[in-house]
Design a protein around this motif. Structure first.
Motif, PDB file in Angstrom:
ATOM      1  N   GLY A  74       1.065  -0.905   0.095  1.00 15.21           N
ATOM      2  CA  GLY A  74       0.118  -0.287  -0.150  1.00 15.21           C
ATOM      3  C   GLY A  74       0.998   0.975  -0.234  1.00 15.21           C
ATOM      4  N   HIS A  75       0.292   2.252  -0.624  1.00 15.16           N
ATOM      5  CA  HIS A  75       1.302   3.654  -0.796  1.00 15.16           C
ATOM      6  C   HIS A  75       0.349   4.780   0.251  1.00 15.16           C
ATOM      7  N   GLY A  76      -0.488   5.111  -1.139  1.00 22.99           N
ATOM      8  CA  GLY A  76      -1.963   6.188  -0.865  1.00 22.99           C
ATOM      9  C   GLY A  76      -3.106   5.903  -0.057  1.00 22.99           C
ATOM     10  N   LEU A  77      -3.755   6.866   0.686  1.00 22.66           N
ATOM     11  CA  LEU A  77      -4.993   6.966   0.876  1.00 22.66           C
ATOM     12  C   LEU A  77      -5.575   7.726   1.330  1.00 22.66           C
ATOM     13  N   ARG A  78      -6.943   8.328   0.052  1.00 29.36           N
ATOM     14  CA  ARG A  78      -7.119   9.438   0.469  1.00 29.36           C
ATOM     15  C   ARG A  78      -8.619   9.588   0.655  1.00 29.36           C
ATOM     16  N   ALA A  79      -9.352  10.268   1.633  1.00 21.68           N
ATOM     17  CA  ALA A  79     -10.871  10.691   1.395  1.00 21.68           C
ATOM     18  C   ALA A  79     -10.938  11.122   0.355  1.00 21.68           C
ATOM     19  N   ILE A  80     -12.612  10.134  -0.854  1.00 29.72           N
ATOM     20  CA  ILE A  80     -12.065  11.466  -1.965  1.00 29.72           C
ATOM     21  C   ILE A  80     -13.769  11.047  -1.880  1.00 29.72           C
ATOM     22  N   GLY A  81     -14.676  11.402  -0.718  1.00 27.19           N
ATOM     23  CA  GLY A  81     -15.951  12.707  -0.637  1.00 27.19           C
ATOM     24  C   GLY A  81     -16.289  11.678   0.687  1.00 27.19           C
ATOM     25  N   THR A  82     -17.996  12.172   1.208  1.00 28.81           N
ATOM     26  CA  THR A  82     -18.350  11.474   2.522  1.00 28.81           C
ATOM     27  C   THR A  82     -18.795   9.655   2.474  1.00 28.81           C
ATOM     28  N   GLY A  83     -18.146   9.589   3.019  1.00 25.93           N
ATOM     29  CA  GLY A  83     -17.899   7.878   3.444  1.00 25.93           C
ATOM     30  C   GLY A  83     -17.132   7.252   2.754  1.00 25.93           C
ATOM     31  N   GLN A  84     -16.009   7.727   1.771  1.00 18.03           N
ATOM     32  CA  GLN A  84     -15.275   7.175   0.557  1.00 18.03           C
ATOM     33  C   GLN A  84     -14.082   7.254   0.604  1.00 18.03           C
ATOM     34  N   LEU A  85     -13.005   6.235   0.092  1.00 18.14           N
ATOM     35  CA  LEU A  85     -11.376   6.475   0.588  1.00 18.14           C
ATOM     36  C   LEU A  85     -11.316   5.325  -1.024  1.00 18.14           C
ATOM     37  N   ALA A  86     -10.208   6.053  -1.573  1.00 19.13           N
ATOM     38  CA  ALA A  86      -9.401   6.370  -2.614  1.00 19.13           C
ATOM     39  C   ALA A  86      -7.716   4.979  -2.118  1.00 19.13           C
ATOM     40  N   ALA A  87      -7.245   4.144  -1.950  1.00 20.74           N
ATOM     41  CA  ALA A  87      -6.172   3.603  -1.270  1.00 20.74           C
ATOM     42  C   ALA A  87      -5.263   2.671  -2.413  1.00 20.74           C
ATOM     43  N   THR A  88      -4.322   3.003  -2.262  1.00 21.02           N
ATOM     44  CA  THR A  88      -3.459   2.537  -3.869  1.00 21.02           C
ATOM     45  C   THR A  88      -2.549   1.550  -3.751  1.00 21.02           C
ATOM     46  N   ASP A  89      -2.312   0.951  -4.096  1.00 19.41           N
ATOM     47  CA  ASP A  89      -1.617  -0.479  -4.338  1.00 19.41           C
ATOM     48  C   ASP A  89       0.062  -0.339  -5.014  1.00 19.41           C
ATOM     49  N   MET A  90       1.159   0.463  -4.684  1.00 19.06           N
ATOM     50  CA  MET A  90       1.635   0.182  -5.195  1.00 19.06           C
ATOM     51  C   MET A  90       2.885  -0.487  -5.509  1.00 19.06           C
ATOM     52  N   ASP A  91       3.062  -1.711  -5.636  1.00 15.24           N
ATOM     53  CA  ASP A  91       3.568  -3.053  -6.325  1.00 15.24           C
ATOM     54  C   ASP A  91       2.505  -3.497  -6.855  1.00 15.24           C
ATOM     55  N   GLY A  92       0.985  -3.793  -6.195  1.00 13.79           N
ATOM     56  CA  GLY A  92       0.386  -4.418  -6.718  1.00 13.79           C
ATOM     57  C   GLY A  92      -0.363  -3.850  -8.290  1.00 13.79           C
ATOM     58  N   HIS A  93      -0.283  -3.154  -8.578  1.00 16.01           N
ATOM     59  CA  HIS A  93      -0.328  -1.841  -9.540  1.00 16.01           C
ATOM     60  C   HIS A  93      -1.933  -2.129  -9.872  1.00 16.01           C
ATOM     61  N   ILE A  95      -5.919   0.317  -8.250  1.00 12.41           N
ATOM     62  CA  ILE A  95      -6.088   1.618  -7.331  1.00 12.41           C
ATOM     63  C   ILE A  95      -7.915   0.919  -6.358  1.00 12.41           C
ATOM     64  N   VAL A  96      -8.312   0.871  -5.600  1.00 11.34           N
ATOM     65  CA  VAL A  96      -9.353   0.162  -4.581  1.00 11.34           C
ATOM     66  C   VAL A  96     -10.026   1.303  -3.883  1.00 11.34           C
ATOM     67  N   LEU A  97     -11.150   1.230  -4.340  1.00  8.62           N
ATOM     68  CA  LEU A  97     -12.472   2.646  -3.160  1.00  8.62           C
ATOM     69  C   LEU A  97     -13.146   1.675  -2.611  1.00  8.62           C
ATOM     70  N   PHE A  98     -13.134   2.504  -1.589  1.00  7.43           N
ATOM     71  CA  PHE A  98     -13.970   1.992  -0.215  1.00  7.43           C
ATOM     72  C   PHE A  98     -14.957   2.514   0.594  1.00  7.43           C
ATOM     73  N   ASP A  99     -16.130   2.161   1.466  1.00 11.11           N
ATOM     74  CA  ASP A  99     -16.515   2.591   2.492  1.00 11.11           C
ATOM     75  C   ASP A  99     -16.186   3.352   3.220  1.00 11.11           C
ATOM     76  N   GLU A 100     -17.303   3.937   4.812  1.00  8.29           N
ATOM     77  CA  GLU A 100     -16.582   3.792   5.270  1.00  8.29           C
ATOM     78  C   GLU A 100     -16.629   3.181   6.443  1.00  8.29           C
ATOM     79  N   ARG A 101     -17.501   1.696   6.253  1.00  8.52           N
ATOM     80  CA  ARG A 101     -16.616   0.365   6.940  1.00  8.52           C
ATOM     81  C   ARG A 101     -15.708  -1.115   6.225  1.00  8.52           C
ATOM     82  N   MET A 102     -15.382   0.173   5.232  1.00  2.38           N
ATOM     83  CA  MET A 102     -13.496  -0.424   4.407  1.00  2.38           C
ATOM     84  C   MET A 102     -13.984  -1.698   3.936  1.00  2.38           C
ATOM     85  N   GLN A 103     -15.796  -1.267   3.159  1.00  2.94           N
ATOM     86  CA  GLN A 103     -15.810  -2.396   2.322  1.00  2.94           C
ATOM     87  C   GLN A 103     -15.327  -1.941   0.938  1.00  2.94           C
TER      88      GLN A 103
END
Length: 284
Positions: A74-93, A95-103
């Motif tokens: 994992g490399h980057g993590l950013r809140a991109i809206g109400t209850g939403q996250l974008a996480a970046t997997d640097m070596d897994g190439h 991007i994954v989006l999550f809700d506030e329950r980390m789903q």
């Protein structure tokens, strides 16, 4: 003085605003890479399992975590809206989006087929534009920014390796300002570049040393960590209005809470540092 006597707090300032410094250290923060402020929690992204660790807004460990077994690094993590996250997997190439329950709610995964000039090749960060499109800083293997539609379909790519305007060397962090400009931390070129939403170059901020992370304060200041190590604050016209140091080797990740508290993911030693706003009571 007794060994158990309380030490004085440290304070820093960015422009007229003063902050009290608090460090949060724990084995659960080992391998820290980035942080995001989401609702009533700070979410920490680590480069080891469990990848996501939850803190209270005051830095208290909540005893909550989440594994991302499909993440390589994992490399980057950013809140991109109400209850939403974008996480970046640097070596897994990916991007994954999550809700506030980390789903997980969406994914763009190029893990088995990284490529030069196309998504992805060790990406660093993901943000969402004012129109809902997604922008990815594809920073380590590529020197590009990719634009995706709201369904994560690739639309276009801009940037190339180099030092001239519009080129990159490790685009490491990105986000939009209140004027609709895309700000990109062009790390190895020691600058933050500014673009319109289609990738047209608008200008740049210099005077930085390997900028790492970007965030905005509630009053619209662009906050930039670099490897000096320090934290700089810029007004919308790109004028430097405040600067302080960070306290580990460098601040790799950055977030801001609604009350203006600045949250820094610090590396070596690995910890979370909070800069808590305090009322100004006169200057020295």
């Amino acid at each position: 003085m007794s060994e158990t006597a309380e030490r004085p707090s440290a304070y820093v300032a960015l422009g007229p605003q003063r902050y009290r410094v608090t460090h949060v250290s724990s084995p659960m923060l080992s391998g820290i890479s980035d942080v995001a402020a989401l609702g009533d929690r700070i979410v920490v992204l680590r480069r080891q399992a469990p990848e996501l660790v939850m803190l209270g807004l005051d830095g208290t460990l909540l005893g909550e975590s989440a594994d991302l077994p499909h993440f390589v690094c994992g490399h980057g993590l950013r809140a991109i809206g109400t209850g939403q996250l974008a996480a970046t997997d640097m070596d897994g190439h990916k991007i994954v989006l999550f809700d506030e329950r980390m789903q997980e709610t969406a994914r763009k995964d190029c893990g088995e087929h990284p490529g030069l000039g196309r998504p992805f090749n060790h990406p660093c960060d993901c943000t969402r534009g004012p129109d809902g499109r997604y922008y990815v800083a594809d920073g380590y293997g590529n020197s590009t920014v990719h634009i995706f539609d709201t369904d994560m379909r690739h639309l276009k790519t801009f940037g190339r390796p180099g030092t001239e305007a519009g080129a990159f060397s490790t685009p490491h962090s990105l986000l939009f300002d209140s004027q609709g400009r895309l700000c990109v931390a062009d790390r190895e070129n020691n600058r933050v570049q500014l673009f319109d939403p289609e990738g047209t170059w608008l200008g740049q901020i210099e005077g930085l040393y390997k900028p790492m992370a970007l965030a905005f304060s509630p009053n619209g200041l662009l906050l930039v960590t670099d490897q000096t190590p320090r934290l700089s604050a810029y007004a919308p016209d790109a004028q430097l209005v405040g600067r302080c140091r960070t306290f580990s080797t460098y601040g790799h990740g950055l977030a801001v809470q609604n009350d203006g508290t600045i949250v820094i993911a610090e590396m070596n030693p690995d910890r979370v540092t909070l800069l808590v706003p305090v009322p100004n009571a006169g200057a020295c």
